[in-house]
Write a protein that holds these residues in place. Structure first.
Motif, PDB file in Angstrom:
ATOM      1  N   ALA A  53       8.568  13.073  -1.794  1.00  8.01           N
ATOM      2  CA  ALA A  53       7.483  12.596  -2.641  1.00  8.01           C
ATOM      3  C   ALA A  53       7.476  11.075  -2.705  1.00  8.01           C
ATOM      4  CB  ALA A  53       7.621  13.185  -4.044  1.00  8.01           C
ATOM      5  N   LEU A  54       8.653  10.480  -2.662  1.00  5.15           N
ATOM      6  CA  LEU A  54       8.767   9.026  -2.708  1.00  5.15           C
ATOM      7  C   LEU A  54       9.674   8.564  -1.577  1.00  5.15           C
ATOM      8  CD1 LEU A  54       9.358   8.591  -6.542  1.00  5.15           C
ATOM      9  CD2 LEU A  54       7.312   7.895  -5.295  1.00  5.15           C
ATOM     10  N   ALA A  55       9.261   7.539  -0.879  1.00  5.96           N
ATOM     11  CA  ALA A  55      10.086   7.040   0.213  1.00  5.96           C
ATOM     12  C   ALA A  55       9.986   5.526   0.282  1.00  5.96           C
ATOM     13  CB  ALA A  55       9.635   7.648   1.543  1.00  5.96           C
ATOM     14  N   ALA A  56      11.139   4.875   0.400  1.00  3.48           N
ATOM     15  CA  ALA A  56      11.153   3.423   0.584  1.00  3.48           C
ATOM     16  C   ALA A  56      11.061   3.136   2.074  1.00  3.48           C
ATOM     17  CB  ALA A  56      12.444   2.833   0.021  1.00  3.48           C
ATOM     18  N   GLY A  57      10.324   2.090   2.414  1.00  2.00           N
ATOM     19  CA  GLY A  57      10.150   1.751   3.818  1.00  2.00           C
ATOM     20  C   GLY A  57      10.889   0.482   4.176  1.00  2.00           C
ATOM     21  N   MET A  58      10.233  -0.365   4.910  1.00  3.35           N
ATOM     22  CA  MET A  58      10.891  -1.573   5.416  1.00  3.35           C
ATOM     23  C   MET A  58      11.160  -2.566   4.285  1.00  3.35           C
ATOM     24  SD  MET A  58       7.614  -3.319   7.194  1.00  3.35           S
ATOM     25  CE  MET A  58       6.527  -1.911   7.084  1.00  3.35           C
ATOM     26  N   SER A  59      12.152  -3.393   4.477  1.00  2.00           N
ATOM     27  CA  SER A  59      12.523  -4.388   3.480  1.00  2.00           C
ATOM     28  C   SER A  59      12.511  -5.765   4.119  1.00  2.00           C
ATOM     29  CB  SER A  59      13.937  -4.109   2.950  1.00  2.00           C
ATOM     30  OG  SER A  59      14.047  -2.769   2.516  1.00  2.00           O
ATOM     31  N   PHE A  60      12.101  -6.748   3.340  1.00  2.00           N
ATOM     32  CA  PHE A  60      12.103  -8.108   3.864  1.00  2.00           C
ATOM     33  C   PHE A  60      12.242  -9.095   2.717  1.00  2.00           C
ATOM     34  CE2 PHE A  60       7.652  -7.052   3.054  1.00  2.00           C
ATOM     35  CZ  PHE A  60       7.184  -8.167   2.381  1.00  2.00           C
ATOM     36  N   ARG A  61      12.475 -10.350   3.066  1.00  2.00           N
ATOM     37  CA  ARG A  61      12.458 -11.411   2.053  1.00  2.00           C
ATOM     38  C   ARG A  61      11.184 -12.200   2.199  1.00  2.00           C
ATOM     39  NH1 ARG A  61      18.378 -13.855   0.892  1.00  2.00           N
ATOM     40  NH2 ARG A  61      17.298 -14.341  -1.052  1.00  2.00           N
ATOM     41  N   ASP A  62      10.620 -12.582   1.072  1.00  2.00           N
ATOM     42  CA  ASP A  62       9.398 -13.377   1.132  1.00  2.00           C
ATOM     43  C   ASP A  62       9.742 -14.864   1.072  1.00  2.00           C
ATOM     44  OD1 ASP A  62       8.234 -12.963  -2.324  1.00  2.00           O
ATOM     45  OD2 ASP A  62       9.860 -14.155  -1.492  1.00  2.00           O
ATOM     46  N   GLY A  63       8.720 -15.704   1.066  1.00  2.00           N
ATOM     47  CA  GLY A  63       8.919 -17.139   1.143  1.00  2.00           C
ATOM     48  C   GLY A  63       9.682 -17.703  -0.041  1.00  2.00           C
ATOM     49  N   GLU A  64       9.732 -16.950  -1.120  1.00  2.00           N
ATOM     50  CA  GLU A  64      10.458 -17.440  -2.287  1.00  2.00           C
ATOM     51  C   GLU A  64      11.821 -16.795  -2.410  1.00  2.00           C
ATOM     52  OE1 GLU A  64       7.730 -16.905  -5.529  1.00  2.00           O
ATOM     53  OE2 GLU A  64       6.203 -18.030  -4.443  1.00  2.00           O
ATOM     54  N   GLY A  65      12.219 -16.096  -1.355  1.00  2.00           N
ATOM     55  CA  GLY A  65      13.550 -15.502  -1.350  1.00  2.00           C
ATOM     56  C   GLY A  65      13.640 -14.177  -2.079  1.00  2.00           C
ATOM     57  N   ARG A  66      12.510 -13.668  -2.540  1.00  2.00           N
ATOM     58  CA  ARG A  66      12.541 -12.369  -3.213  1.00  2.00           C
ATOM     59  C   ARG A  66      12.598 -11.249  -2.185  1.00  2.00           C
ATOM     60  NH1 ARG A  66       7.301 -13.293  -6.773  1.00  2.00           N
ATOM     61  NH2 ARG A  66       6.646 -13.531  -4.629  1.00  2.00           N
ATOM     62  N   TYR A  67      13.221 -10.144  -2.589  1.00  2.00           N
ATOM     63  CA  TYR A  67      13.220  -8.977  -1.726  1.00  2.00           C
ATOM     64  C   TYR A  67      11.969  -8.143  -1.996  1.00  2.00           C
ATOM     65  CZ  TYR A  67      17.992  -9.985  -0.442  1.00  2.00           C
ATOM     66  OH  TYR A  67      19.109 -10.587   0.058  1.00  2.00           O
ATOM     67  N   CYS A  68      11.329  -7.728  -0.937  1.00  2.00           N
ATOM     68  CA  CYS A  68      10.154  -6.887  -1.059  1.00  2.00           C
ATOM     69  C   CYS A  68      10.362  -5.638  -0.208  1.00  2.00           C
ATOM     70  CB  CYS A  68       8.896  -7.621  -0.574  1.00  2.00           C
ATOM     71  SG  CYS A  68       8.561  -9.158  -1.463  1.00  2.00           S
ATOM     72  N   ARG A  69       9.815  -4.527  -0.664  1.00  2.00           N
ATOM     73  CA  ARG A  69       9.935  -3.268   0.088  1.00  2.00           C
ATOM     74  C   ARG A  69       8.602  -2.535   0.085  1.00  2.00           C
ATOM     75  NH1 ARG A  69      14.863   0.402  -1.048  1.00  2.00           N
ATOM     76  NH2 ARG A  69      14.890   0.396   1.234  1.00  2.00           N
ATOM     77  N   THR A  70       8.312  -1.903   1.185  1.00  2.00           N
ATOM     78  CA  THR A  70       7.139  -1.032   1.206  1.00  2.00           C
ATOM     79  C   THR A  70       7.569   0.347   0.733  1.00  2.00           C
ATOM     80  OG1 THR A  70       7.525  -0.317   3.476  1.00  2.00           O
ATOM     81  CG2 THR A  70       6.145  -2.269   3.165  1.00  2.00           C
ATOM     82  N   PHE A  71       6.597   1.109   0.278  1.00  2.00           N
ATOM     83  CA  PHE A  71       6.914   2.475  -0.151  1.00  2.00           C
ATOM     84  C   PHE A  71       5.725   3.388   0.088  1.00  2.00           C
ATOM     85  CE2 PHE A  71       5.153   0.234  -3.827  1.00  2.00           C
ATOM     86  CZ  PHE A  71       4.167   1.103  -4.258  1.00  2.00           C
ATOM     87  N   LEU A  72       6.035   4.660   0.148  1.00  2.00           N
ATOM     88  CA  LEU A  72       5.017   5.696   0.204  1.00  2.00           C
ATOM     89  C   LEU A  72       5.267   6.638  -0.964  1.00  2.00           C
ATOM     90  CD1 LEU A  72       4.992   6.516   4.026  1.00  2.00           C
ATOM     91  CD2 LEU A  72       3.150   5.435   2.733  1.00  2.00           C
ATOM     92  N   ALA A  73       4.199   7.024  -1.636  1.00  2.00           N
ATOM     93  CA  ALA A  73       4.304   7.969  -2.742  1.00  2.00           C
ATOM     94  C   ALA A  73       3.294   9.076  -2.497  1.00  2.00           C
ATOM     95  CB  ALA A  73       4.024   7.261  -4.070  1.00  2.00           C
ATOM     96  N   ARG A  74       3.786  10.288  -2.426  1.00  2.00           N
ATOM     97  CA  ARG A  74       2.872  11.404  -2.160  1.00  2.00           C
ATOM     98  C   ARG A  74       2.675  12.230  -3.419  1.00  2.00           C
ATOM     99  NH1 ARG A  74       5.673  10.655   2.107  1.00  2.00           N
ATOM    100  NH2 ARG A  74       4.634  10.357   4.112  1.00  2.00           N
ATOM    101  N   GLY A  75       1.522  12.100  -4.013  1.00  2.00           N
ATOM    102  CA  GLY A  75       1.170  12.967  -5.129  1.00  2.00           C
ATOM    103  C   GLY A  75      -0.055  13.738  -4.699  1.00  2.00           C
ATOM    104  N   GLU A  76      -0.986  13.916  -5.628  1.00  2.00           N
ATOM    105  CA  GLU A  76      -2.240  14.539  -5.226  1.00  2.00           C
ATOM    106  C   GLU A  76      -2.984  13.593  -4.287  1.00  2.00           C
ATOM    107  OE1 GLU A  76      -2.893  14.747  -9.526  1.00  2.00           O
ATOM    108  OE2 GLU A  76      -4.824  13.818  -9.081  1.00  2.00           O
ATOM    109  N   GLN A  77      -2.670  12.312  -4.410  1.00  2.00           N
ATOM    110  CA  GLN A  77      -3.184  11.312  -3.486  1.00  2.00           C
ATOM    111  C   GLN A  77      -1.965  10.598  -2.905  1.00  2.00           C
ATOM    112  OE1 GLN A  77      -5.883   8.889  -5.660  1.00  2.00           O
ATOM    113  NE2 GLN A  77      -7.271   8.640  -3.963  1.00  2.00           N
ATOM    114  N   ALA A  78      -2.016  10.274  -1.644  1.00  2.00           N
ATOM    115  CA  ALA A  78      -0.884   9.568  -1.053  1.00  2.00           C
ATOM    116  C   ALA A  78      -1.117   8.070  -1.183  1.00  2.00           C
ATOM    117  CB  ALA A  78      -0.729   9.942   0.411  1.00  2.00           C
TER     118      ALA A  78
END
Lengths: 246, 167
Positions: free
Chosen positions: A157-182
């Motif tokens: 139902a929930l999945a974390a994807g790729m991870s990266f650092r942004d220009g301000e050094g913060r960590y960012c991650r993509t995700f997928l969430a599958r409910g009635e709508q993905a």
């Protein structure tokens, strides 16, 4: 054509709009082929510029610049060799640099995702509003906190994807969430929470979680494009997770 | 320079070095001039590390990119004084000696970038290539955000034209 100022469209493409504004522009772009074509050309331009200059950042810097920084290798066994490793320390350097053309191809193959509806209102939903900002809900935050991209289970139902650092050094991650709508989105860690900076309707292929990037809406991929400075490989991702994404 | 912060500053500049070189390459158009500019900028950044205050309006990136850009402007001024003004035709001749190993794509991007006014080229490099936020890029270039965004919009229109329909 939708009445959208050049400035607003470009600000959206450059990741300068907040989540609500970005959603509005994403909707307008998805609904208007002429706007979508403008957006496509702008993305293509950026991809082309990045592609052209990417090799420069991959070059080992010349010795004389490292000397200014006091980082030149002492053991100059091969004095003619002006190419040295940038740093001796093994840190979170990406094993692989993501190239822009890959992203553009991916983005073009996906429909612009649009949604934003009832899912926000529910406390147990994947995303919720907090202090006027869109943040990951409890369940999603736990997944983003703990799950490595490689451990994402197909069809979860929930999945974390790729991870990266942004220009301000913060960590960012993509995700997928599958409910009635993905939903597919991008969240950046800051202030002890995961701030959702992009969100859209994901391609929902039942039981088929392909590589983490696929399925993400183009608007989210564009945000990744605009923000990512350093993609994390598996080891770097694990280290970042173990350090609490700080 | 504050001795305590020196190692950290050197380390952070080292991390940024690939991007500083890329930014300077975009400004100068060739590797040799670009690395000269980066060298000057690194020396200045280390000498002025005391002046840098973290995390107010913008971060280290904007500060250092700004130093690189100013070092490049100084170089352009010095060339002018020496009577060596780079004419567009002269810039065009650089195209043959590509710093990009003769990739077709890069050649035309390079030629297109060379045709932009310097201030637009700097804006394109910072926002579209280096991925700085508007406020950071504006700080680096020492202009208001509105000035930055209008330079960017003009540059994008021009680049779309220069690069033609194959975008």
């Amino acid at each position: 054509m939708t009445n959208m100022s050049e400035e607003r469209l470009l600000a959206w493409l450059d990741g300068e709009l907040d989540a609500a504004d970005a959603a509005e522009v994403a909707r307008a772009v998805a609904a208007d082929p002429a706007l979508a074509e403008r957006a496509r050309r702008e993305r293509a331009l950026r991809a082309r510029l990045r592609g052209a200059f990417a090799p420069v950042a991959d070059e080992a810097p010349p010795q004389r610049l490292l000397e200014v920084l006091g980082m030149a290798q002492e053991s100059a066994a091969k004095p003619q060799d002006t190419v040295v490793p940038l740093r001796a320390r093994a840190t979170a350097t990406p094993a692989r640099r993501w190239r822009w053309p890959e992203w553009t191809a991916l983005a073009a193959s996906l429909l612009l995702g649009v949604l934003f509806g009832a899912q926000f209102a529910r406390p147990q939903g994947p995303v919720r509003m907090q202090d006027g900002a869109l943040v990951a809900g409890t369940g999603l935050a736990r997944v983003l906190d703990t799950q490595l991209a490689a451990d994402a289970r197909p069809g979860a139902a929930l999945a974390a994807g790729m991870s990266f650092r942004d220009g301000e050094g913060r960590y960012c991650r993509t995700f997928l969430a599958r409910g009635e709508q993905a939903l597919g989105g991008l969240a950046c860690h800051g202030g002890g929470r995961w701030n959702v900076v992009a969100l859209g309707e994901a391609e929902n292929r039942q039981g088929e979680l392909r590589q983490a990037a696929s399925g993400l809406p183009a608007s989210v991929l564009a945000e990744v494009d605009a923000r990512q400075v350093q993609m994390l490989d598996a080891a770097a991702e694990r280290a970042a997770r173990d350090a609490g994404w700080r | 320079m504050n001795r305590a912060m020196e190692p950290e500053m050197r380390e952070r500049l080292c991390d940024l070095l690939p991007r500083l070189r890329r930014f300077a390459r975009g400004l100068a158009g060739n590797a040799h001039d670009a690395d000269d500019v980066v060298q000057t900028a690194l020396e200045r950044a280390l000498a002025r590390a005391d002046q840098f205050r973290e995390g107010q309006e913008y971060g280290l990136e904007a500060w250092v990119f700004g130093i690189v850009r100013n070092a490049w402007l100084d170089e352009l001024r010095a060339r002018q004084r020496r009577g060596r003004v780079m004419a567009p035709a002269e810039l065009g001749e650089n195209v043959g000696q590509s710093p990009f190993d003769g990739q077709d794509q890069a050649l035309s991007v390079e030629a297109a970038m060379a045709r932009l006014p310097e201030e637009q080229r700097a804006a394109v490099m910072l926002v579209l290539v280096e991925g700085l936020a508007y406020r950071e890029a504006a700080a680096a270039l020492e202009v208001p955000i509105g000035t930055l965004t209008s330079r960017l919009a003009r540059a994008r229109t021009a680049l779309q034209q220069f690069l033609g329909e194959d975008l």
